[in-house]
Design a protein around this motif. Structure first.
Motif: not given
Length: 381
Positions: A185-190, A200-214, A294-301
């Motif tokens: 979810l983090m990766h897709g939102a990024n 769409i981008a605003v919602r993606a950033r919101r959900y992506g932030t929550v998913a990354a912390l989760a 952020a997409f690069l960071a989620s790939s590394i994660s």
């Protein structure tokens, strides 16, 4: 064998590394497809918004799925016993993944055929299922690798599997499934934040932030749990160049065994640290509007999380919970010396071609997806 420039042990180790690379490639490339499909009901509120979201992944999902085929093919050719046990024992789970992955192209093709909102909503939910189910099941499978799988071999190396689908759904395995879902979810939102604009981008950033912390939180909890699990260890050192006979070893289950490699090589603690730190960096970068980073960071994660488990279980590929001596390892579940070498040559030839083609496709498709572009494209979903 004297004509083969690499020894058997080195080739086995190289194919263990290559298998990890292919799994990471699948999680990074097809992972954002699965994450975006799962996010579809949350980030897109109108039919136009849903069409934009689908057109982010519509042109690339087939190419991204090549990594799944490569991973399955690598397991089949490089580690045949692993393929036989996992694809037989996890048959129902594999069927669920296959069913979900079949839903994806069917949903893409049929959604736009009828303008009825109910028709399109039904296919939108099927696409949601096609993203969530594989993400969850893959994570549950990785959790069961850490727990051990109920199989064993007889003296003729026939496989006997003693489990079922519901036996795989233990609390720890489900936690690993949640790690996988949150990670994708983090990766897709990024990717959505990178490729779309407006609401769409605003919602993606919101959900992506929550998913990354989760992702960071669940991964830490899973790591603490793993440290308390019964892992698997070899009682007698194996010959890395020995025969591929899973019964020719002595293995036992013992508390804390999955942490032994990290105690042996302290620098490897960087892998779980990278997994957590990159997820947190993804959340911070996404909130700052730096979707590309952020997409690069989620790939590394994703890479850090997968490598963390791979190193913890090494040299085990699939432990047996009912008969630890039947566990499959890198040193006793591989194909022949010559087979591994020929496969390595083929990989050296074709993997760069796949990487170059993928890079070219994403270069051609660079830029934002919006209604204007879909209007010019008769094949838009």
């Amino acid at each position: 064998m004297d004509t083969i420039p690499l020894d058997y042990a080195t080739l086995r180790l190289l194919w263990w590394l290559l298998l990890g690379i292919l799994l990471i490639g699948f999680a990074v490339m097809d992972g954002f497809d699965l994450g975006i499909a799962t996010l579809l009901p949350a980030v897109a509120r109108t039919d136009e918004e849903r069409r934009i979201v689908l057109n982010v992944i519509g042109p690339v999902w087939e190419g991204n799925q090549v990594w799944l085929i490569l991973g399955g093919g690598a397991i089949f050719a490089a580690f045949p016993p692993l393929y036989a046990v996992s694809f037989s024992g996890f048959y129902i789970a594999m069927f669920l993944i296959l069913f979900a992955l079949i839903l994806r192209p069917v949903g893409f093709k049929f959604r736009s055929k009828v303008p009825d909102p109910r028709w399109r909503a039904a296919w939108d939910w099927s696409l949601f299922v096609s993203g969530l189910v594989p993400a969850l099941v893959f994570g549950v499978a990785m959790g069961n690798v850490l727990l051990g799988v109920p199989f064993h071999f007889d003296e003729t190396l026939r496989i006997f599997y003693e489990g079922g689908l519901f036996g795989l759904l233990t609390p720890f395995a489900l936690l690993c499934g949640l790690v996988s879902v949150a990670m994708l979810l983090m990766h897709g939102a990024n990717m959505l934040a990178l490729k779309t604009s407006g609401e769409i981008a605003v919602r993606a950033r919101r959900y992506g932030t929550v998913a990354a912390l989760a992702t960071a939180l669940l991964f830490v909890v899973a790591g603490i749990w793993v440290a308390r699990l019964d892992g698997y260890a070899l009682q007698v050192a194996m010959d890395p160049a020995g025969s591929s006979n899973p019964l020719a070893k002595v293995a036992v289950a013992q508390p804390g065994a999955w942490m032994e490699n990290y105690a042996r090589w302290p620098l490897t603690w960087l892998l779980p640290v990278i997994g957590v730190a990159a997820a947190l960096a993804s959340a911070a970068l996404l909130r700052a509007g730096r979707a590309g980073l952020a997409f690069l960071a989620s790939s590394i994660s994703i890479a850090g999380i997968i490598l963390t488990e791979g190193l913890a279980t090494f040299p085990f590929l699939l432990p047996s919970s009912t008969q630890p001596g039947s566990s499959l390892t890198v040193w006793d579940a591989s194909s022949s010396h010559m087979t591994l070498f020929i496969m390595l040559l083929a990989t050296a030839l074709f993997l760069p071609i796949i990487l170059l083609y993928t890079a070219w496709v994403f270069r051609v498709l660079r830029g934002k997806v919006d209604q204007t572009g879909m209007g010019r494209n008769p094949n838009a979903y």
